[in-house]
Design a protein around this motif. Structure first.
Motif, PDB file in Angstrom:
ATOM      1  N   GLU A 134      -0.658  -5.213   1.429  1.00  0.00           N
ATOM      2  CA  GLU A 134      -2.080  -5.414   1.173  1.00  0.00           C
ATOM      3  C   GLU A 134      -2.457  -6.833   1.595  1.00  0.00           C
ATOM      4  OE1 GLU A 134      -4.071  -3.181   0.487  1.00  0.00           O
ATOM      5  OE2 GLU A 134      -3.176  -1.628  -0.776  1.00  0.00           O
ATOM      6  N   GLU A 154       0.478   4.518   0.454  1.00  0.00           N
ATOM      7  CA  GLU A 154       0.327   5.503   1.526  1.00  0.00           C
ATOM      8  C   GLU A 154       0.908   4.974   2.836  1.00  0.00           C
ATOM      9  OE1 GLU A 154      -2.159   4.582  -0.521  1.00  0.00           O
ATOM     10  OE2 GLU A 154      -2.140   6.394  -1.770  1.00  0.00           O
ATOM     11  N   ARG A 155       0.570   3.719   3.165  1.00  0.00           N
ATOM     12  CA  ARG A 155       1.105   3.151   4.410  1.00  0.00           C
ATOM     13  C   ARG A 155       2.621   3.042   4.341  1.00  0.00           C
ATOM     14  NH1 ARG A 155      -3.518  -0.506   4.242  1.00  0.00           N
ATOM     15  NH2 ARG A 155      -2.168  -2.256   3.687  1.00  0.00           N
ATOM     16  N   PHE A 156       3.158   2.704   3.163  1.00  0.00           N
ATOM     17  CA  PHE A 156       4.611   2.579   3.021  1.00  0.00           C
ATOM     18  C   PHE A 156       5.299   3.924   3.249  1.00  0.00           C
ATOM     19  CE2 PHE A 156       8.526   2.729   0.547  1.00  0.00           C
ATOM     20  CZ  PHE A 156       9.186   1.609   1.001  1.00  0.00           C
ATOM     21  N   GLN A 157       4.747   4.988   2.675  1.00  0.00           N
ATOM     22  CA  GLN A 157       5.367   6.303   2.843  1.00  0.00           C
ATOM     23  C   GLN A 157       5.355   6.722   4.308  1.00  0.00           C
ATOM     24  OE1 GLN A 157       7.044   7.854   0.694  1.00  0.00           O
ATOM     25  NE2 GLN A 157       6.472   6.817  -1.203  1.00  0.00           N
ATOM     26  N   THR A 158       4.252   6.442   5.007  1.00  0.00           N
ATOM     27  CA  THR A 158       4.174   6.781   6.434  1.00  0.00           C
ATOM     28  C   THR A 158       5.208   5.989   7.227  1.00  0.00           C
ATOM     29  OG1 THR A 158       1.816   7.280   6.233  1.00  0.00           O
ATOM     30  CG2 THR A 158       2.657   6.813   8.445  1.00  0.00           C
ATOM     31  N   TRP A 159       5.289   4.682   6.948  1.00  0.00           N
ATOM     32  CA  TRP A 159       6.265   3.841   7.656  1.00  0.00           C
ATOM     33  C   TRP A 159       7.689   4.271   7.346  1.00  0.00           C
ATOM     34  CZ3 TRP A 159       9.662   0.441   4.988  1.00  0.00           C
ATOM     35  CH2 TRP A 159      10.502  -0.303   5.830  1.00  0.00           C
ATOM     36  N   HIS A 186       8.647   7.455   9.217  1.00  0.00           N
ATOM     37  CA  HIS A 186       8.893   7.174  10.638  1.00  0.00           C
ATOM     38  C   HIS A 186      10.227   6.458  10.826  1.00  0.00           C
ATOM     39  CE1 HIS A 186       8.068   6.161  14.809  1.00  0.00           C
ATOM     40  NE2 HIS A 186       8.361   4.900  14.528  1.00  0.00           N
ATOM     41  N   GLY A 192       6.990  -3.168  10.970  1.00  0.00           N
ATOM     42  CA  GLY A 192       6.461  -1.980  10.332  1.00  0.00           C
ATOM     43  C   GLY A 192       6.214  -2.185   8.849  1.00  0.00           C
ATOM     44  N   ALA A 217       3.121  -4.221   8.002  1.00  0.00           N
ATOM     45  CA  ALA A 217       1.866  -3.474   8.132  1.00  0.00           C
ATOM     46  C   ALA A 217       1.529  -2.689   6.860  1.00  0.00           C
ATOM     47  CB  ALA A 217       1.933  -2.528   9.322  1.00  0.00           C
ATOM     48  N   CYS A 218       2.507  -2.577   5.950  1.00  0.00           N
ATOM     49  CA  CYS A 218       2.283  -1.857   4.698  1.00  0.00           C
ATOM     50  C   CYS A 218       1.716  -2.762   3.601  1.00  0.00           C
ATOM     51  CB  CYS A 218       3.594  -1.251   4.187  1.00  0.00           C
ATOM     52  SG  CYS A 218       4.401  -0.123   5.337  1.00  0.00           S
ATOM     53  N   ASN A 241       0.853  -1.181   0.000  1.00  0.00           N
ATOM     54  CA  ASN A 241       0.000   0.000   0.000  1.00  0.00           C
ATOM     55  C   ASN A 241       0.897   1.242   0.000  1.00  0.00           C
ATOM     56  OD1 ASN A 241      -1.377   2.310   1.581  1.00  0.00           O
ATOM     57  ND2 ASN A 241      -3.093   0.982   1.007  1.00  0.00           N
TER      58      ASN A 241
END
Length: 454
Positions: A452, A372-377, A380, A446, A449-450, A370
Motif C-alpha cells: 500500500e 488482493e494484489r498479494f494473492q495475484t502476485w 503468478h 513483484g 507492487a503489493c 494489499n
C-alpha cells in the motif's frame, strides 16, 4: 559423568518444509513429563522459526544463521556450554537443524569431542519426510538422501496429500536408502502427529550404521580448508588475494604455540570454534595482526585485494583459510616483497559440498500489504518459480487485518494461518525465500507492487 546422567539429545532433521517445526511444537506440547530445551538453526538473513516455536521465549537457543555443517561444532559447544549453566531447568535437548543441513557433522560433535561425549548422549536422529515432495527433493538435493541415511527414525509426514499406493511406494524408496531405521507414518488427520515414544527415548544413535554409510564419520570436519605455518620477520607483510569463487573469505593468523609442534591437526582443534563467530568484514587495506580470532576478508571483484599483516615479533605463525589458497591465488609477501612459503601445510577436506545454486533471501517491511494484489502476485510466482522455490515462510501484515498471518510454502503448496492479534507488536511483513536459482530482483519487484502507499 555416568552414562545414566548424561543429557539425551534428539536431532530433528528433514528437508525444507517437511514439518520439523510442527513436530517440534507437538513435542513441546505433549504430556510426556519432560522439560525440553530447544536449539534451532535457520538458513537466511532473518530468523522467523523462533517465533513459530511455542514457549520460545524461555526454551530456545538459536544457532548462527548459515551452514550448520561448516560451523556446527563451534556453535554447539558454545550453546551447549550455556545450557549446562541452567542444567536444572531441562531434562533433554531437541536440536532442529536447517532443512539444508547434513546431519552427519551434527551427530559427529557428540562423538569426536571429549567434553560433549562426557556430558551429552545422542539419543537419535529423527528425519521428517514430506510425502508429497520427497521424490522431487531427492532428485534436487543430496542433503535429502543424507538426512534419510543417517536417521534412526523416519517420519512420513503430510500423508494426507498422497494416495495409499503412493505412500507404500514412498516407504519402499525410503527403506531402500535406510533399511534399518524405524519408519513411522504421521496421522493423516494431524500433521506431524506421531507417538512421542517413537521420537523421544529412541535408545541411542546407530553409530555402526553411520560408519557404514560414511567410513570417515569420526574424522573431524573443520570450517577451514587449509593451514600453513610460516616463519615471519617483524614488520608489515602483504597478504594479497585475487578474485575467487566467493566475495568473502574467513582467515585466522595466530602464533605457533609449543603444544602445536607444527602439527596442523593440533592447531585445527585449537582454533576451529573461532570460525563460528559472527564477523564483520574487513575491507581491502585493513591491518590484520596475529591473534586468536578469525577475520572475514571482503574480496571485491576486479583488482586484487591487499591486506596488511602486521607482525610485531619475529616467529612462526599459522595461517588458516576458509578456502584453499590457490582458489584466490593467495600470496604472502614480507616487508621486502619476497614471496613467503610455508614450512608445513595441510589441506583439510571439507567432507561435504554446497550447491551454490541454492540461496536464501529475505524481505522485510512495515508497510501494509494489499491482500488482493498479494494473492495475484503469489499465484503468478508459484506458477513461474514454484518448482525452484524450496521454501517460503514468514509473517504477513495485511492492510486492515487485526490478526497476524503466518505463511508457509513448499514448492507450489502454500498455507496461511493466524498467530493471534498483533497487539503491541510492530506490524511488519517478514518473508524468507529459499530456493535454487531464484530470480530475486523479479520477486522483489513483484512484492513491492503489493504494498500500500506509504
Amino acid at each position: 559423568m555416568s552414562e545414566a546422567s548424561r543429557i539425551p539429545v534428539t536431532v530433528l532433521t528433514g528437508f525444507l518444509g517437511s514439518g520439523k517445526t510442527t513436530l517440534l511444537n507437538r513435542i513441546l506440547s505433549e504430556n510426556h513429563g519432560q522439560r525440553i530445551a530447544v536449539i534451532e538453526n535457520e538458513f537466511g538473513e532473518i530468523g522467523v522459526d523462533q517465533e513459530l516455536v511455542i514457549n520460545a521465549e524461555e526454551e530456545i537457543f538459536e544457532m548462527n544463521n548459515g551452514c550448520i555443517c561448516c560451523t556446527v561444532r563451534g556453535d554447539l559447544i558454545r550453546i551447549l556450554g550455556n545450557l549446562m549453566t541452567r542444567r536444572d531447568k531441562f531434562d533433554r535437548i531437541v536440536l532442529e537443524t536447517t532443512g539444508l543441513a547434513n546431519p552427519g557433522p551434527v551427530a559427529q560433535t557428540f562423538f569426536v569431542d571429549d567434553g560433549m561425549r562426557a556430558e551429552f548422549a545422542l539419543d537419535g536422529i529423527v528425519t521428517m519426510v514430506d510425502a508429497r515432495h520427497f521424490n522431487q527433493q531427492l532428485e534436487d538435493s543430496e542433503e535429502t538422501r543424507t538426512q534419510v541415511a543417517f536417521a534412526d527414525v523416519i517420519v512420513l509426514n503430510k500423508t494426507d496429500l498422497v494416495s495409499g499406493v503412493d505412500l507404500d511406494a514412498l516407504e519402499r524408496r525410503v527403506r531402500a536408502i535406510n533399511a534399518l531405521a524405524r519408519i513411522v507414518r504421521a496421522d493423516p488427520a494431524r500433521r506431524a502427529s506421531v507417538p512421542m515414544s517413537d521420537v523421544l527415548g529412541i535408545g541411542g544413535f546407530d553409530l555402526s550404521r553411520a560408519l557404514e554409510y560414511k567410513p570417515t564419520f569420526l574424522e573431524p570436519e573443520y570450517p577451514f580448508e587449509w593451514a600453513g605455518a610460516f616463519e615471519l620477520a617483524a614488520g608489515d607483510h602483504s597478504l594479497i588475494l585475487h578474485e575467487g569463487p566467493d566475495p568473502v573469505m574467513k582467515i585466522l593468523v595466530c602464533e605457533v604455540q609449543s603444544r602445536d609442534e607444527l602439527d596442523p591437526d593440533k592447531v585445527a582443534e585449537r582454533t576451529f570454534s573461532l570460525f563460528s563467530d559472527t564477523l564483520a568484514p574487513a575491507a581491502p587495506g585493513a591491518v590484520l595482526e596475529p591473534e586468536l580470532r578469525a577475520r572475514l576478508l571482503d574480496l571485491p571483484g576486479g583488482a586484487p585485494a591487499r591486506f596488511t599483516l602486521r607482525v610485531r615479533k619475529a616467529g612462526t605463525y599459522w595461517i588458516l583459510t576458509q578456502h584453499l589458497p590457490e582458489e584466490f591465488a593467495l600470496e604472502l609477501r614480507d616487508p621486502r616483497n619476497v614471496l613467503q612459503e610455508p614450512r608445513v601445510n595441510k589441506t583439510f577436506a571439507p567432507g561435504h559440498s554446497h550447491d551454490d545454486r541454492v540461496s536464501s533471501f529475505s524481505i522485510e517491511t512495515t508497510r501494509p500489504i494489499n491482500p488482493e494484489r498479494f494473492q495475484t502476485w503469489l499465484s503468478h510466482t508459484l506458477q513461474t518459480q514454484g518448482t525452484q522455490l524450496y521454501r517460503l515462510k514468514g509473517f504477513l501484515n495485511f492492510q486492515g487485518a487485526e490478526e497476524r498471518l503466518v505463511i508457509q510454502g513448499v514448492h507450489m503448496v502454500v498455507d496461511t494461518s493466524t498467530l493471534g492479534p498483533w497487539g503491541d507488536r510492530q506490524r511488519r511483513t517478514q518473508l524468507v525465500f529459499i530456493g535454487r536459482e531464484l530470480d530475486q530482483p523479479l520477486l522483489r519487484q513483484g512484492f513491492d507492487a503489493c504494498l500500500e502507499a506509504a
